[in-house]
Design a protein around this motif. Structure first.
Motif, short mmCIF file in Angstrom:
data_model
loop_
_atom_site.label_atom_id
_atom_site.label_comp_id
_atom_site.label_asym_id
_atom_site.label_seq_id
_atom_site.Cartn_x
_atom_site.Cartn_y
_atom_site.Cartn_z
N SER A 74 0.81 -1.22 0.00
CA SER A 74 0.00 0.00 0.00
C SER A 74 0.85 1.27 0.00
N SER A 75 2.08 1.17 0.49
CA SER A 75 2.94 2.35 0.57
C SER A 75 4.32 2.03 -0.02
N VAL A 76 4.73 2.80 -1.03
CA VAL A 76 6.05 2.67 -1.64
C VAL A 76 6.57 4.08 -1.90
N THR A 77 7.64 4.44 -1.21
CA THR A 77 8.20 5.79 -1.33
C THR A 77 9.70 5.72 -1.60
N PRO A 78 10.14 6.00 -2.82
CA PRO A 78 11.57 5.96 -3.12
C PRO A 78 12.28 7.20 -2.57
N GLU A 79 13.54 7.02 -2.25
CA GLU A 79 14.36 8.14 -1.78
C GLU A 79 14.98 8.85 -2.97
N ALA A 80 14.99 10.18 -2.92
CA ALA A 80 15.58 10.96 -4.01
C ALA A 80 17.09 10.70 -4.07
N ILE A 81 17.61 10.48 -5.28
CA ILE A 81 19.03 10.23 -5.49
C ILE A 81 19.56 11.24 -6.49
N PRO A 82 20.56 12.03 -6.14
CA PRO A 82 21.11 13.01 -7.07
C PRO A 82 21.58 12.34 -8.37
N GLY A 83 21.20 12.94 -9.49
CA GLY A 83 21.63 12.41 -10.78
C GLY A 83 20.73 11.34 -11.36
N TRP A 84 19.58 11.07 -10.70
CA TRP A 84 18.66 10.05 -11.19
C TRP A 84 17.22 10.57 -11.12
N LYS A 85 16.47 10.33 -12.21
CA LYS A 85 15.05 10.64 -12.23
C LYS A 85 14.28 9.39 -11.79
N ILE A 86 13.19 9.61 -11.06
CA ILE A 86 12.41 8.49 -10.52
C ILE A 86 10.98 8.58 -11.01
N ALA A 87 10.47 7.46 -11.52
CA ALA A 87 9.08 7.38 -11.95
C ALA A 87 8.40 6.24 -11.21
N VAL A 88 7.27 6.55 -10.59
CA VAL A 88 6.51 5.55 -9.84
C VAL A 88 5.23 5.22 -10.61
N THR A 89 5.07 3.94 -10.94
CA THR A 89 3.90 3.50 -11.69
C THR A 89 2.93 2.77 -10.77
N LYS A 90 1.65 3.15 -10.85
CA LYS A 90 0.63 2.51 -10.02
C LYS A 90 -0.39 1.80 -10.89
N GLY A 91 -1.06 0.83 -10.29
CA GLY A 91 -2.09 0.11 -11.00
C GLY A 91 -3.25 -0.22 -10.08
N LYS A 92 -4.44 -0.40 -10.67
CA LYS A 92 -5.61 -0.73 -9.86
C LYS A 92 -5.53 -2.18 -9.38
N LEU A 93 -6.04 -2.39 -8.18
CA LEU A 93 -6.02 -3.71 -7.59
C LEU A 93 -7.34 -4.43 -7.86
N ASP A 94 -7.21 -5.72 -8.15
CA ASP A 94 -8.42 -6.54 -8.33
C ASP A 94 -9.18 -6.65 -7.01
N LYS A 95 -8.42 -6.72 -5.93
CA LYS A 95 -9.01 -6.79 -4.60
C LYS A 95 -8.40 -5.68 -3.74
N PRO A 96 -9.18 -4.67 -3.39
CA PRO A 96 -8.64 -3.54 -2.62
C PRO A 96 -8.03 -4.00 -1.29
N LEU A 97 -7.00 -3.27 -0.88
CA LEU A 97 -6.38 -3.54 0.41
C LEU A 97 -7.05 -2.69 1.49
N GLU A 98 -7.07 -3.21 2.69
CA GLU A 98 -7.59 -2.45 3.82
C GLU A 98 -6.45 -2.18 4.78
N VAL A 99 -6.10 -0.92 4.92
CA VAL A 99 -4.97 -0.51 5.77
C VAL A 99 -5.45 0.55 6.74
N HIS A 100 -5.34 0.28 8.03
CA HIS A 100 -5.76 1.23 9.07
C HIS A 100 -7.22 1.64 8.89
#
Length: 253
Positions: A74-100
């Protein structure tokens, strides 16, 4: 066989062994994943994706890490790295997660790092940190399929899952999960810290109390000593006066 022949044989054996090692070359290094500290089931962790450069004439310029679809996070957070671009791709879940108490309808499926002024040169490696959670409670490991791209357009796919036998030629990074902790959110550590703080406060209070008791005992001891010395002084003074009186009487007699 004399000592000279033995020495020659030993030298020849050593040279042969060294030649075998040189011909064998260094062991292949793979893209791997390791947690910073512990990756406990049901908890959160920071993962390091370690990417070595295996080519002598090319540099790594891109890394794609695919997150497991069978155990979405449910949570994915990359750390910024100098000299690198970061792209985060998300997708819909067939079965939703329940968190908190909340339902999560989508999750990260892939994180891509692309060189932007930096590269992984031959002979070097780079680590790509990512904070993730909540880790599954019903799995012992997570498999992250990775794709490494070099600046000469070569692509290496680290996507082969382990089968329990020999390691495949291009193994996917595997994260081993440890046993679940009492508090999935690091609360156990926080509680422990709180307990430590209370313990430290109690210890400090105890030390302060002991200090006061010691000071009081020292003051009491000093007062007693002073009284004793005062009494001794008075007694010595009286004795001196008496001695002087007796001495005067003797001279008069």
């Amino acid at each position: 066989m004399n000592a000279l022949n033995v020495s020659r044989i030993a030298i020849a054996t050593g040279v042969a062994a060294s030649t075998v090692l040189l011909l064998a070359g260094p062991a292949a290094a793979h893209v791997s994943v390791q947690p910073q500290g512990e990756a406990a089931k049901g908890g959160y962790a920071t993962l390091n994706f370690k990417v070595p450069n295996e080519r002598d004439q090319a540099s790594t310029v891109k890394l794609e890490v695919n997150f497991p679809a069978d155990h979405p996070l449910s949570s994915v957070t990359p750390e910024a790295i100098p000299g690198w671009k970061i792209a985060v791709t998300k997708g819909k879940l067939d079965k939703p997660l329940e968190v908190h108490g909340k339902k999560i309808a989508e999750a990260v499926t892939k994180v891509t790092w692309t060189a932007d002024g930096s590269k992984i040169a031959p002979g070097y490696f780079q680590q790509f940190p990512v904070s993730v959670g909540q880790l599954p409670e019903d799995a012992d490991q997570l498999v992250f399929k990775a794709i490494q791209t070099y600046d000469n357009k070569e692509v290496v796919r680290w996507i082969e899952e382990p089968t329990g036998g020999e390691e495949p030629d291009s193994p996917a990074p595997v994260l081993k999960l440890s046993a679940a902790t009492e508090d999935h959110h690091g609360g156990g550590a926080a509680d422990k810290g709180g307990d430590d703080d209370h313990e430290a406060e109690d210890t400090a209070a105890s030390a302060e109390g002991e200090k006061k008791e010691t000071h009081a005992a020292s003051s009491s001891s000093s007062d007693t000593t002073a009284r004793t010395l005062g009494i001794i002084g008075i007694v010595v003074g009286i004795a001196g006066v008496a001695f002087g009186v007796l001495a005067g009487r003797r001279r008069t007699a």
